[in-house]
Design a protein around this motif. Structure first.
Motif, PDB file in Angstrom:
ATOM      1  N   ALA A 177       0.825  -1.209   0.000  1.00  0.00           N
ATOM      2  CA  ALA A 177       0.000   0.000   0.000  1.00  0.00           C
ATOM      3  C   ALA A 177       0.856   1.255   0.000  1.00  0.00           C
ATOM      4  O   ALA A 177       1.935   1.301   0.607  1.00  0.00           O
ATOM      5  N   GLN A 178       0.379   2.272  -0.687  1.00  0.00           N
ATOM      6  CA  GLN A 178       1.021   3.584  -0.710  1.00  0.00           C
ATOM      7  C   GLN A 178       0.133   4.561   0.055  1.00  0.00           C
ATOM      8  O   GLN A 178      -1.031   4.758  -0.289  1.00  0.00           O
ATOM      9  N   ILE A 179       0.686   5.160   1.091  1.00  0.00           N
ATOM     10  CA  ILE A 179      -0.070   6.074   1.940  1.00  0.00           C
ATOM     11  C   ILE A 179       0.582   7.449   1.873  1.00  0.00           C
ATOM     12  O   ILE A 179       1.819   7.563   1.973  1.00  0.00           O
ATOM     13  N   GLY A 180      -0.239   8.461   1.689  1.00  0.00           N
ATOM     14  CA  GLY A 180       0.316   9.812   1.631  1.00  0.00           C
ATOM     15  C   GLY A 180      -0.743  10.853   1.919  1.00  0.00           C
ATOM     16  O   GLY A 180      -1.948  10.571   1.928  1.00  0.00           O
ATOM     17  N   MET A 181      -0.264  12.075   2.151  1.00  0.00           N
ATOM     18  CA  MET A 181      -1.158  13.198   2.426  1.00  0.00           C
ATOM     19  C   MET A 181      -0.522  14.459   1.853  1.00  0.00           C
ATOM     20  O   MET A 181       0.705  14.624   1.884  1.00  0.00           O
ATOM     21  N   GLN A 182      -1.352  15.323   1.315  1.00  0.00           N
ATOM     22  CA  GLN A 182      -0.854  16.548   0.689  1.00  0.00           C
ATOM     23  C   GLN A 182      -1.669  17.742   1.160  1.00  0.00           C
ATOM     24  O   GLN A 182      -2.904  17.727   1.126  1.00  0.00           O
ATOM     25  N   HIS A 183      -0.975  18.770   1.603  1.00  0.00           N
ATOM     26  CA  HIS A 183      -1.597  20.029   2.003  1.00  0.00           C
ATOM     27  C   HIS A 183      -1.285  21.070   0.928  1.00  0.00           C
ATOM     28  O   HIS A 183      -0.156  21.133   0.427  1.00  0.00           O
ATOM     29  N   SER A 184      -2.254  21.887   0.595  1.00  0.00           N
ATOM     30  CA  SER A 184      -2.022  22.938  -0.397  1.00  0.00           C
ATOM     31  C   SER A 184      -2.756  24.202   0.018  1.00  0.00           C
ATOM     32  O   SER A 184      -3.878  24.149   0.540  1.00  0.00           O
ATOM     33  N   ILE A 185      -2.098  25.331  -0.227  1.00  0.00           N
ATOM     34  CA  ILE A 185      -2.677  26.651   0.047  1.00  0.00           C
ATOM     35  C   ILE A 185      -2.574  27.462  -1.234  1.00  0.00           C
ATOM     36  O   ILE A 185      -1.520  28.045  -1.522  1.00  0.00           O
ATOM     37  N   PRO A 186      -3.602  27.505  -2.061  1.00  0.00           N
ATOM     38  CA  PRO A 186      -3.574  28.322  -3.275  1.00  0.00           C
ATOM     39  C   PRO A 186      -3.979  29.769  -2.972  1.00  0.00           C
ATOM     40  O   PRO A 186      -4.925  30.021  -2.231  1.00  0.00           O
ATOM     41  N   ILE A 187      -3.247  30.691  -3.548  1.00  0.00           N
ATOM     42  CA  ILE A 187      -3.549  32.124  -3.443  1.00  0.00           C
ATOM     43  C   ILE A 187      -3.732  32.642  -4.858  1.00  0.00           C
ATOM     44  O   ILE A 187      -2.864  32.426  -5.720  1.00  0.00           O
ATOM     45  N   SER A 188      -4.837  33.304  -5.120  1.00  0.00           N
ATOM     46  CA  SER A 188      -5.122  33.743  -6.488  1.00  0.00           C
ATOM     47  C   SER A 188      -5.870  35.065  -6.478  1.00  0.00           C
ATOM     48  O   SER A 188      -6.419  35.492  -5.456  1.00  0.00           O
TER      49      SER A 188
END
Length: 903
Positions: free
Chosen positions: A489-500
């Motif tokens: 299994a591949q486990i991951g997490m991604q946080h993103s903060i877009p500013i536009s």
């Protein structure tokens, strides 16, 4: 005893010629099935004209009343008997005659009598208030035809006999040629004796599901019946009659326990079949469990004499204003040939289907849905109990289960949990996420003023927060849900903060700019090392938390250009409008080389290879090189104003010439001219519609500006510099779909095939579920309506047609060939009002052969249905013949024969 829920449809038994013992089983199934249905007295639409109940308008309505009281005073010790014990209301069209001497009241022509809960309407009614009895019968019209049949109603019970005698005191009745409805059955009895409210006796009774009770296509004849509502039914000798010809199918007696429940548990009888490879079989033997009003369960099983067996569990559930769904679990243990033979094989296959939908009214802030179709890749190809060519030809099974929740905070927050599954039935590779987490917080405008107006570069600046988490698996059929699957299994997490932000530029341009910061977490990394002894690279997986951070920047600029070409108001095409939407985007992603390590050395000791420890991660790897790309795109739409054919209309009609015509390419400023080239191919796509939107056409092409060498590798040289044209077309495709019907809009017919992963149309034939073939395979808009033959039938035959065409061109390596060119067509038509026919076929112009072909025929036999399917070509060739009663209560009475399968 055999009980079955009437709305569940399964193949339970088939008539086989020369097997007379099966005929008895079939007839038993009829009586046992009838015993489990609810019996209600309902109005039957008889072709014989009963008494009209409309009020007469040609004279004042007068309803005399008879009040129970002594009208003559006598000097006697013994009191005179009172007339009935309640008010009697009556009326008639011609006359109401009162005979005081014989103590009778005669009502003639459209007579009506009301007493307590009794309503009686008939041509003639005779009330004998001395005996407390009433008689009702028919009268003759001017031609001598008997009309105005009695209509007797007491409480919820209603019958339409030829004549009736009823005693108000004892509640006994004698009914002649009564017609009534009990569940799906229509019953006509020569004589019916109502003993009391709980016991009825019938003599010379016939049972049928035909619409015409007086002239049915078939019926079951019995001379003696005792019926106790809500408890039991007992019959004498009963046999089946078809077209007024008695058959050998008979039972000496039958006993049926009755129940007031709408669904009753019971046995489902099997059907007999034989196979060249698995021997004789009993299929669809099972039991139906009526667990509650909200859910049920059906368990079915097949057994073959060579040891093969199958089990199926099906359940439907629903709760009003909450949710509804169904679950199907199917398992087969298939054995081919005999042990010790070279063609012997044994395999276990299964399929799980789950469909769930939540009513949005129950909770608007949360939703839950499921659409699951998963199992063995070979299930639909190896399954014996269904012929589903559309599912066989499908290469992908997919599933999705999702839950969404919205939190009414400021700013608003959303959370979504999803489990997905995608399975290639050819390679047997499975990709699965269990689960996938998505969370976000709505956009926040930190620089907006108190007035809330978001206008301009600064006030439009906004940011939000997104979170994504995945637990992903890549496995195969053989390892599905085994320890190895979870180990990889591949486990991951991604946080993103877009500013536009976005703003207007020079009044006519729309501009935007954005930047995005991402942080990615993983639980597995790799470490590579060159082993000099083995002369190979050794990769070690390291379990543990690690993370990398990236960011990028992008901006875009676009506008809309309108152009109108006026051709003149007197022209057929008065004007053409062209709308262009050009846009340019720029994206920059810096190099994150700090996340890269090296391994391996050459003879001089210098490092030769770079890698990142995040290789194989679920969210990819950080970029090693700078990305400095500008993209160009242009979308076009064309529409015209044409003069309407209707001369009374003054305004022209708008029609769409091209829904879209798009061009897209990009330029990489960091291209080195070797591994990467600056310009990407130009992608062209478009689509339009013809014939009042009945035909959809889509097309596309790829245009490469670079030339290729002799090995087919792209060179850093434009194609025009190499003696060619400006662009080199490497691929192109055109697809067309056309659907038309003179019966109106063509609806989806192959819903089960679509659920199995196939098409929702019948280009690959209809989905034939061999568990039940009673339902029509054609798209009938009014199956319940009567087919009426008219003199205009030959001038307008109902039909529908589906047409699909596909053309593919390939020229990646100067092959310059048509790689795909095929046409498929499906046509269904009503050959006569009772005969329906259909064909699905096609032709491959590249392989020069006929593609999938299926012929379909169906005959409406009123209460019966006959159907024949034939697939003459290919590995899926088969034929199937069916004839049986349409009624779900009598679904056991059928004969189904099909070709044996060697699968």
């Amino acid at each position: 005893m055999t009980c079955q829920k009437t709305r569940h449809t399964f193949t339970k038994i088939a008539f086989i010629p020369l097997h007379t013992n099966l005929f008895n089983i079939v007839l038993i199934s009829f009586f046992l099935t009838f015993g489990c249905g609810e019996i209600y007295s309902q109005e039957i639409k008889s072709k014989k004209t009963p008494l009209k109940t409309v009020k007469q308008t040609d004279k004042p309505e007068i309803i005399p009343e008879i009040i129970p009281a002594d009208t003559v005073k006598v000097d006697s010790v013994k009191p005179k008997k009172a007339f009935l014990d309640g008010k009697v209301k009556y009326r008639a069209k011609d006359y109401a005659k009162i005979d005081q001497k014989n103590k009778k009241i005669t009502l003639y022509n459209e007579g009506e009598l009301y007493y307590k809960d009794v309503e009686l309407k008939s041509g003639i009614i005779v009330l004998d208030y001395e005996k407390d009895e009433v008689y009702a019968g028919r009268i003759k019209d001017s031609t001598g035809t008997l009309t105005q049949y009695p209509n007797f109603k007491q409480g919820a019970s209603e019958v339409q006999p030829d004549s009736i005698r009823f005693n108000f005191k004892t509640q006994k009745a004698l009914i002649y040629n009564s017609r009534t409805e009990q569940g799906e059955f229509k019953i006509k009895a020569a004589v019916t004796k109502k003993e009391n409210d709980s016991v009825y006796f019938l003599k010379g009774a016939r049972f049928t599901t035909s619409k015409d009770i007086d002239n049915p296509e078939y019926y079951f004849q019995t001379n003696k019946v005792k019926f106790i509502p809500g408890k039991k039914v007992i019959t004498g000798l009963t046999n089946m009659v078809i077209a007024d010809v008695p058959t050998p199918l008979a039972l000496p007696f039958a006993y049926f326990p009755m129940s007031q429940e709408k669904s009753v548990s019971g046995i489902i009888l099997p059907s007999y079949n034989d196979s060249n490879t698995r021997g004789f079989s009993l299929q669809n033997l099972g039991y139906y469990f009526a667990l509650s009003d909200n859910y049920d369960l059906t368990a079915l099983a097949d057994y073959y004499t060579n040891g093969s067996y199958a089990m199926r569990f099906e359940s439907s559930y629903a709760k009003r204003y909450k949710y509804r769904g169904n679950i199907n679990v199917r398992y087969k243990n298939l054995i081919n040939s005999e042990r010790g033979y070279p063609d012997y094989s044994r395999q276990n296959i299964y399929n799980i289907q789950w469909s769930h939908a939540k009513d949005t009214k129950s909770n608007p802030n949360s939703t839950f849905s499921a659409s699951v179709n998963m199992g063995s890749s070979k299930y639909f190809k190896q399954s014996i109990n269904q012929a589903n060519v559309g599912s066989n030809l499908n290469n992908t099974l997919s599933s999705s289960i999702s839950y969404n929740k919205t939190f009414n905070t400021v700013p608003q927050a959303r959370v979504s949990l999803t489990a997905t599954h995608s399975q290639n039935t050819q390679t047997e590779q499975i990709n699965m996420t269990l689960p996938s987490l998505q969370a976000s917080i709505d956009r926040v405008y930190p620089f907006v003023g108190k007035d809330g107006v978001k206008k301009g570069f600064i006030k439009n600046i906004n940011l939000q927060y997104n979170l994504s988490g995945k637990n992903s698996f890549t496995t195969t059929d053989s390892l599905f849900f085994k320890p190895q699957m979870f180990k990889d299994a591949q486990i991951g997490m991604q946080h993103s903060i877009p500013i536009s932000t976005n703003f207007k530029l020079f009044k006519y341009f729309s501009a935007g700019a954005s930047t995005n910061f991402q942080e990615t977490w993983v639980t597995k990394t790799v470490e590579k090392e060159y082993n000099n002894d083995l002369s190979s690279v050794q990769t070690t997986t390291i379990n543990g938390f690690d993370a990398f951070r990236t960011y990028n920047f992008s901006t875009n600029l676009g506008t809309t250009i309108y152009g109108t070409f006026n051709l003149g108001a007197d022209k057929k095409i008065q004007s053409i409008r062209h709308v262009m939407r050009p846009s340019i985007t720029y994206a920059y992603t810096p190099s994150f080389e700090r996340y890269y390590d090296t391994y391996g050395t050459d003879a001089s000791g210098r490092i030769t290879t770079q890698y990142t420890r995040f290789e194989g991660g679920i969210y990819g790897v950080p970029s090693k090189e700078n990305s400095n790309v500008v993209g160009f795109s242009l979308s076009n739409t064309f529409e015209a104003k044409v003069r309407d054919r209707d001369s009374t209309k003054t305004e022209p009609k708008k029609i769409m010439l091209l829904n879209n015509l798009n061009f897209a390419t990009s330029y990489n400023f960091n291209a080195n001219g070797k591994e990467t080239l600056a310009w990407s191919p130009v992608v062209v796509s478009g689509g339009t519609q013809f014939f009042d939107n009945k035909m959809n056409m889509n097309f596309g092409a790829t245009l490469d500006p670079y030339a290729i060498d002799n090995s087919g590798t792209r060179m850093n040289m434009y194609n025009i510099e190499n003696g060619g044209s400006l662009f080199r077309m490497t691929s192109a495709n055109v697809t067309m779909n056309y659907s038309i019907s003179n019966k109106g809009t063509k609806e989806t017919k192959n819903q089960q095939s679509e659920r199995n992963g196939g098409r929702n149309d019948d280009l690959f034939g209809t989905n034939t579920d061999l568990n039940d073939t009673r339902n029509s395979q054609f798209n009938s808009e009014d199956d319940e309506s009567e087919n009426v033959i008219t003199e205009f039938f030959n001038s307008k035959i109902p039909w529908d047609m589906t047409l699909a065409y596909s053309l593919t061109y390939s020229n990646v390596n100067r092959e310059n060939k048509i790689s795909g060119n095929s046409i498929m067509i499906s046509v269904n038509t009503d050959i006569t009002p009772k005969w329906k026919g259909g064909v699905s076929t096609g032709y491959d112009f590249v392989q020069k052969g006929v593609t999938f072909t299926q012929f379909r025929f169906e005959r409406d036999l009123l209460s019966w249905r006959m159907a024949f399917n034939y697939t003459p070509l290919g590995v899926n060739s088969n034929w199937n013949f069916f004839i049986g009663i349409k009624s779900g209560m009598l679904s056991d009475i059928k004969w189904n024969k099909r070709s044996t399968s060697n699968r």
